[in-house]
Design a protein around this motif. Structure first.
Motif, PDB file in Angstrom:
ATOM      1  N   MET A  46      44.802  39.375  39.557  1.00  0.00           N
ATOM      2  CA  MET A  46      44.363  37.977  39.672  1.00  0.00           C
ATOM      3  C   MET A  46      42.833  37.851  39.724  1.00  0.00           C
ATOM      4  O   MET A  46      42.277  36.840  39.320  1.00  0.00           O
ATOM      5  CB  MET A  46      44.969  37.327  40.922  1.00  0.00           C
ATOM      6  CG  MET A  46      46.383  36.850  40.707  1.00  0.00           C
ATOM      7  SD  MET A  46      46.489  35.579  39.413  1.00  0.00           S
ATOM      8  CE  MET A  46      48.246  35.460  39.196  1.00  0.00           C
ATOM      9  N   TYR A  47      42.165  38.876  40.219  1.00  0.00           N
ATOM     10  CA  TYR A  47      40.692  38.849  40.249  1.00  0.00           C
ATOM     11  C   TYR A  47      40.156  38.805  38.818  1.00  0.00           C
ATOM     12  O   TYR A  47      39.177  38.111  38.529  1.00  0.00           O
ATOM     13  CB  TYR A  47      40.155  40.085  40.985  1.00  0.00           C
ATOM     14  CG  TYR A  47      38.655  40.064  41.193  1.00  0.00           C
ATOM     15  CD1 TYR A  47      38.078  39.201  42.108  1.00  0.00           C
ATOM     16  CD2 TYR A  47      37.812  40.916  40.477  1.00  0.00           C
ATOM     17  CE1 TYR A  47      36.705  39.174  42.318  1.00  0.00           C
ATOM     18  CE2 TYR A  47      36.434  40.899  40.676  1.00  0.00           C
ATOM     19  CZ  TYR A  47      35.889  40.023  41.596  1.00  0.00           C
ATOM     20  OH  TYR A  47      34.532  39.992  41.796  1.00  0.00           O
ATOM     21  N   GLY A  48      40.821  39.517  37.930  1.00  0.00           N
ATOM     22  CA  GLY A  48      40.423  39.527  36.515  1.00  0.00           C
ATOM     23  C   GLY A  48      40.504  38.132  35.909  1.00  0.00           C
ATOM     24  O   GLY A  48      39.612  37.708  35.172  1.00  0.00           O
ATOM     25  N   ILE A  49      41.579  37.393  36.247  1.00  0.00           N
ATOM     26  CA  ILE A  49      41.731  36.027  35.707  1.00  0.00           C
ATOM     27  C   ILE A  49      40.644  35.111  36.271  1.00  0.00           C
ATOM     28  O   ILE A  49      40.075  34.286  35.559  1.00  0.00           O
ATOM     29  CB  ILE A  49      43.145  35.484  36.023  1.00  0.00           C
ATOM     30  CG1 ILE A  49      44.173  36.289  35.222  1.00  0.00           C
ATOM     31  CG2 ILE A  49      43.253  34.000  35.689  1.00  0.00           C
ATOM     32  CD1 ILE A  49      45.605  36.017  35.574  1.00  0.00           C
ATOM     33  N   ALA A  50      40.347  35.272  37.582  1.00  0.00           N
ATOM     34  CA  ALA A  50      39.308  34.434  38.206  1.00  0.00           C
ATOM     35  C   ALA A  50      37.946  34.665  37.544  1.00  0.00           C
ATOM     36  O   ALA A  50      37.216  33.717  37.261  1.00  0.00           O
ATOM     37  CB  ALA A  50      39.229  34.723  39.705  1.00  0.00           C
ATOM     38  N   VAL A  51      37.599  35.945  37.284  1.00  0.00           N
ATOM     39  CA  VAL A  51      36.283  36.204  36.658  1.00  0.00           C
ATOM     40  C   VAL A  51      36.291  35.849  35.161  1.00  0.00           C
ATOM     41  O   VAL A  51      35.246  35.548  34.597  1.00  0.00           O
ATOM     42  CB  VAL A  51      35.758  37.653  36.895  1.00  0.00           C
ATOM     43  CG1 VAL A  51      35.436  37.876  38.354  1.00  0.00           C
ATOM     44  CG2 VAL A  51      36.710  38.704  36.359  1.00  0.00           C
ATOM     45  N   ALA A  52      37.482  35.848  34.530  1.00  0.00           N
ATOM     46  CA  ALA A  52      37.563  35.382  33.134  1.00  0.00           C
ATOM     47  C   ALA A  52      37.218  33.889  33.084  1.00  0.00           C
ATOM     48  O   ALA A  52      36.504  33.433  32.190  1.00  0.00           O
ATOM     49  CB  ALA A  52      38.961  35.625  32.567  1.00  0.00           C
ATOM     50  N   ALA A  53      37.719  33.134  34.075  1.00  0.00           N
ATOM     51  CA  ALA A  53      37.382  31.708  34.159  1.00  0.00           C
ATOM     52  C   ALA A  53      35.883  31.541  34.386  1.00  0.00           C
ATOM     53  O   ALA A  53      35.242  30.665  33.788  1.00  0.00           O
ATOM     54  CB  ALA A  53      38.152  31.053  35.303  1.00  0.00           C
ATOM     55  N   LEU A  54      35.321  32.398  35.225  1.00  0.00           N
ATOM     56  CA  LEU A  54      33.872  32.350  35.482  1.00  0.00           C
ATOM     57  C   LEU A  54      33.091  32.696  34.219  1.00  0.00           C
ATOM     58  O   LEU A  54      32.026  32.146  33.975  1.00  0.00           O
ATOM     59  CB  LEU A  54      33.494  33.341  36.588  1.00  0.00           C
ATOM     60  CG  LEU A  54      33.226  32.732  37.956  1.00  0.00           C
ATOM     61  CD1 LEU A  54      32.886  33.829  38.945  1.00  0.00           C
ATOM     62  CD2 LEU A  54      32.096  31.716  37.923  1.00  0.00           C
ATOM     63  N   GLY A  55      33.636  33.625  33.435  1.00  0.00           N
ATOM     64  CA  GLY A  55      33.000  33.981  32.162  1.00  0.00           C
ATOM     65  C   GLY A  55      32.925  32.777  31.249  1.00  0.00           C
ATOM     66  O   GLY A  55      31.890  32.494  30.630  1.00  0.00           O
ATOM     67  N   MET A  56      34.044  32.023  31.194  1.00  0.00           N
ATOM     68  CA  MET A  56      34.088  30.817  30.363  1.00  0.00           C
ATOM     69  C   MET A  56      33.052  29.795  30.838  1.00  0.00           C
ATOM     70  O   MET A  56      32.482  29.050  30.048  1.00  0.00           O
ATOM     71  CB  MET A  56      35.490  30.215  30.436  1.00  0.00           C
ATOM     72  CG  MET A  56      35.896  29.453  29.212  1.00  0.00           C
ATOM     73  SD  MET A  56      37.600  28.855  29.291  1.00  0.00           S
ATOM     74  CE  MET A  56      38.506  30.165  28.538  1.00  0.00           C
ATOM     75  N   LEU A  57      32.818  29.770  32.162  1.00  0.00           N
ATOM     76  CA  LEU A  57      31.897  28.787  32.745  1.00  0.00           C
ATOM     77  C   LEU A  57      30.493  29.346  32.970  1.00  0.00           C
ATOM     78  O   LEU A  57      29.640  28.650  33.511  1.00  0.00           O
ATOM     79  CB  LEU A  57      32.457  28.293  34.088  1.00  0.00           C
ATOM     80  CG  LEU A  57      33.714  27.429  33.999  1.00  0.00           C
ATOM     81  CD1 LEU A  57      34.357  27.295  35.367  1.00  0.00           C
ATOM     82  CD2 LEU A  57      33.394  26.062  33.434  1.00  0.00           C
ATOM     83  N   SER A  58      30.270  30.603  32.578  1.00  0.00           N
ATOM     84  CA  SER A  58      28.974  31.233  32.893  1.00  0.00           C
ATOM     85  C   SER A  58      27.825  30.570  32.141  1.00  0.00           C
ATOM     86  O   SER A  58      26.689  30.583  32.586  1.00  0.00           O
ATOM     87  CB  SER A  58      29.006  32.738  32.578  1.00  0.00           C
ATOM     88  OG  SER A  58      29.343  32.932  31.222  1.00  0.00           O
TER      89      SER A  58
END
Length: 766
Positions: free
Chosen positions: A479-491
């Protein structure tokens, strides 16, 4: 496990310094925009003297730049729009403020009651052998972080609106010197909002973490659980901003278009139209203030979701400060990357022709994504140990730093794919929108059919992109991977917001040009800016929806872990009924928001008709319409109508959690996520396509478009009807749905301790 290369001191310097650089850069852009004067006097020349000054002077003479009455008229219109927007937001914030205080009390009471308001230390949730801070502390700090998030969200939206209303008339005046000058003014103004919001969100979150750490000490699990309130505060304000602003802007827009364009055959933004000021105010309160709060909410929630999971992984257990703040370091680097990217639009390349606008905005997305990929690689190398463990539903999963880099990168590139697919389906440069425009030949019905089909079809690739990023990121880092993927999209949020805010500013600029009676050439330039802005706004919505899907899934994972649910089994009746009800909620919510726009637009249409029929000399332009009444109709309708949809979203998790328990709630969250994403994408893209099909006919740039035109022809009237149907879809229901799916997930996470302890009353009775 090896330590990270970047020291804790380095992290403590890097994050606030990047945030301060972001704020300083936005202020610099604001100073540059304010160089365009809104008072008549000596013309402002950007030339260095001599020849350039003389050339500029000739252009000014040709375009009537020395006509002081035009400048005064622009200033007057800008002032009316700014006053209308400010007064609406203040009214909205008074109502929202009452809700904010009431909900803060609710958070404190519910979370404090988990351990009977005890002030004694308790065994930790994830490690019973250790003692952690009492539930009462989590209640108090969650309430504080909720209020912090709410206030930051309100400030983000308000500042964005102020900047947009400051820049709209300046963009109009610069359009007299050429499309390039106008583009730079509009884009710089968007950048002010983008960088202010990204930097403020990061700085407030960083300060909150450090202040909370003074009390929590080594209890990082408790600390980051309390921080989740920040995301809840941000999103709950965004919901009211998006819904209230969306109803306001679309009631005015539909009223102005139906009576003005279809019935009276007058141009868009004609000063004789009584709803024209309300329409332009709406662009600022809905598309700017609402969208700013929305993207801030996404950013806050994805950061909170990542931090919660990290706090119960090896980073939190071993108290590794730098890897723990990896999500914040990504956002910090994102600000620097976006700063460099912005210079490509404003300083490195000059726009000389209308057809260069859209490519320039697309270049922003590509450059920021490529540079950010390099940035993420560097951050993952210096801020993370080479190997570590991530919490995965009760177990610790071994992860390497390069795997986490891929999780963030896959989110970032999925965002770009969603952006480009959205552009393909909503830009009038491509066949989907041209086909919709062509269908107007046989009337409004075929236009509506083609538009709906386009919206449904536009879901396919974005959903695959989201699915692939979920699979890759979960496989590598749970789940940490999904959270940082979302952050990547918003980076690259600063660039995304700059592009997004540019659209409504250009739209307002065109409206002001029309109302001030400027030449046809200037209106053509502002229309070109606006058409590109329409597409970029659709791209921005695509980003917001894609990131919302990933964020809510990450929050869902954190909720399931916190509520101690071992598995979510769809075959159990408790979960399945939740799934069905959850999938229905986006439809219920959309019905409410669409009907709200419809009933507000009905009042607006009646008022505009009344004024045209009863005010003598209005059509001839010898008397002024009563703009204030239309502004009041929009304000009253949106304030009244935003409460039921807001209540639906905020109360659903509480009612389900308390009466049916955490398992049913997990079903509701999964159902609303799955159906909400599809409806949001199709609604946004359908509305965007109808809008640009109308603009395609109006512009008459190709042989095909000219055959369908001109303005006032039957195909054009059919296109206007399609556009007015699409208005609430693309600017009210669609964008609000991504807040629905995130907000229900983050609210469930914040209240998870209470639901796990006291929830499921009905199942306990029977």
């Amino acid at each position: 496990m090896a330590a990270s290369i970047l020291s804790d001191l380095g992290t403590e310097i890097l994050i606030p310094v990047c945030a301060v650089i972001g704020i300083a850069f936005s202020l610099l852009q604001w100073v540059l925009v304010s160089n365009v004067k809104l008072s008549p006097g000596s013309p402002t020349n950007n030339g260095a003297g001599g020849k350039n000054d003389y050339a500029d002077y000739l252009i000014e003479e040709e375009e009537g730049l020395n006509d002081h009455s035009v400048v005064l008229k622009c200033a007057e219109i800008q002032s009316a729009i700014s006053e209308g927007a400010t007064s609406f937001l203040f009214t909205e914030y008074q109502y929202v403020g009452i809700f904010m205080v009431a909900f803060a009390i609710l958070i404190f009471v519910f979370l404090g009651s988990v351990e009977g308001f005890s002030t004694k230390s308790q065994p930790c949730t994830y490690d019973q052998s250790k003692m952690c801070k009492p539930a009462l502390a989590t209640a108090a700090f969650s309430t504080i972080s909720f209020l912090l998030g709410a206030v930051t969200s309100i400030v983000s939206g308000f500042l964005g609106m102020k900047i947009a209303t400051y820049a709209n008339a300046r963009t109009t005046l610069e359009a007299r010197k050429g499309v390039g000058k106008a583009f730079i003014t509009a884009f710089r103004s968007g950048a002010v909002m983008g960088f202010l919001l990204a930097a403020n969100g990061l700085l407030v979150l960083y300060i909150a973490i450090n202040l909370f750490k003074i009390y929590y000490g080594d209890d990082w699990g408790g600390l980051f659980e309390a921080i989740t309130g920040y995301g809840l505060g941000g999103s709950s304000m965004a919901l009211f901003g998006r819904v209230g602003g969306g109803i306001y802007t679309k009631a005015a827009d539909v009223g102005a278009d139906l009576v003005g364009k279809v019935e009276r055959n007058i141009p868009e933004d004609d000063p004789r139209n009584p709803a024209v000021i309300a329409d332009n105010v709406g662009d600022n309160v809905g598309d700017i203030a609402g969208m700013g709060s929305d993207l801030f909410g996404s950013y806050a929630e994805s950061s909170c979701a990542a931090l919660v999971v990290a706090s119960i992984s090896s980073f939190g257990i071993n108290h590794e400060f730098t890897p723990m703040l990896y999500p914040l370091i990504i956002s910090s680097v994102g600000i620097i990357v976006c700063l460099i990217t912005t210079l490509f639009a404003t300083d490195f390349f000059e726009i000389k022709a209308v057809n260069e606008i859209e490519p320039s905005l697309k270049r922003q997305l590509i450059i920021s994504t490529v540079l950010m990929t390099i940035g993420i690689a560097v951050v993952s190398w210096i801020a993370l140990p080479s190997s570590f463990t991530i919490f995965n539903f009760g177990e610790q999963k071994a992860v390497k730093n390069w795997q986490l880099f891929l999780c963030v990168a896959v989110g970032l590139w999925a965002g770009l794919i969603i952006g480009f697919v959205t552009e393909y389906y909503t830009s009038n440069a491509y066949s989907p929108v041209q086909d919709v425009a062509d269908s107007c030949r046989t009337g409004a019905a075929t236009n509506v059919i083609f538009g709906l089909a386009l919206g449904y079809k536009s879901c396919i690739i974005p959903i695959f992109a989201i699915a692939v990023s979920i699979f890759v990121s979960f496989t590598f880092a749970a789940m940490y991977g999904i959270a940082v993927a979302a952050l990547g999209m918003l980076s690259t949020i600063a660039t995304g917001l700059a592009i997004d805010a540019y659209g409504p500013i250009s739209d307002n600029a065109g409206g002001i040009a029309e109302m001030a009676g400027m030449s046809h050439r200037i209106r053509e330039r502002t229309d070109a800016l606006d058409a590109a802005g329409n597409t970029t706004a659709a791209i921005g919505k695509g980003f917001a929806i894609g990131s919302a899907a990933l964020v809510s899934l990450a929050l869902f994972g954190a909720f399931v872990s916190r509520a101690a649910i071992s598995t979510v089994d769809v075959l159990t009746p408790k979960v399945f009924i939740g799934l069905l009800v959850g999938a229905m909620l986006p439809y219920w919510f959309s019905a409410m928001t669409m009907k709200s726009v419809g009933s507000a637009a009905l009042k607006m249409v009646e008022e505009v008709r009344r004024q045209f029929n009863t005010i003598p000399g209005l059509m001839e332009g010898t008397t002024k319409p009563d703009y204030a009444t239309c502004v009041k109709i929009s304000t009253d309708a949106s304030i009244k109508e935003m409460i039921p949809p807001g209540a639906l979203v905020m109360l659903t998790p509480l009612v389900v959690g308390i009466f049916f328990g955490v398992e049913t709630l997990s079903g509701v969250l999964a159902g609303s996520l799955v159906s909400g994403v599809q409806i949001a994408i199709s609604a946004s893209n359908t509305g965007g396509a109808w809008d640009n099909a109308k603009k395609y006919i109006e512009a008459g740039a190709s042989e095909h478009a000219r055959a369908l035109g001109p303005k006032g022809s039957d195909p054009h009237k059919a296109a206007v009807i399609g556009d007015t149907i699409g208005d609430p879809l693309k600017d009210t229901s669609g964008p609000s749905l991504n807040i629905l799916i995130k907000l229900m997930a983050v609210e469930s996470l914040v209240f998870a301790p209470f639901f796990a302890t006291h929830g499921g009353l009905l199942f306990k009775i029977f």
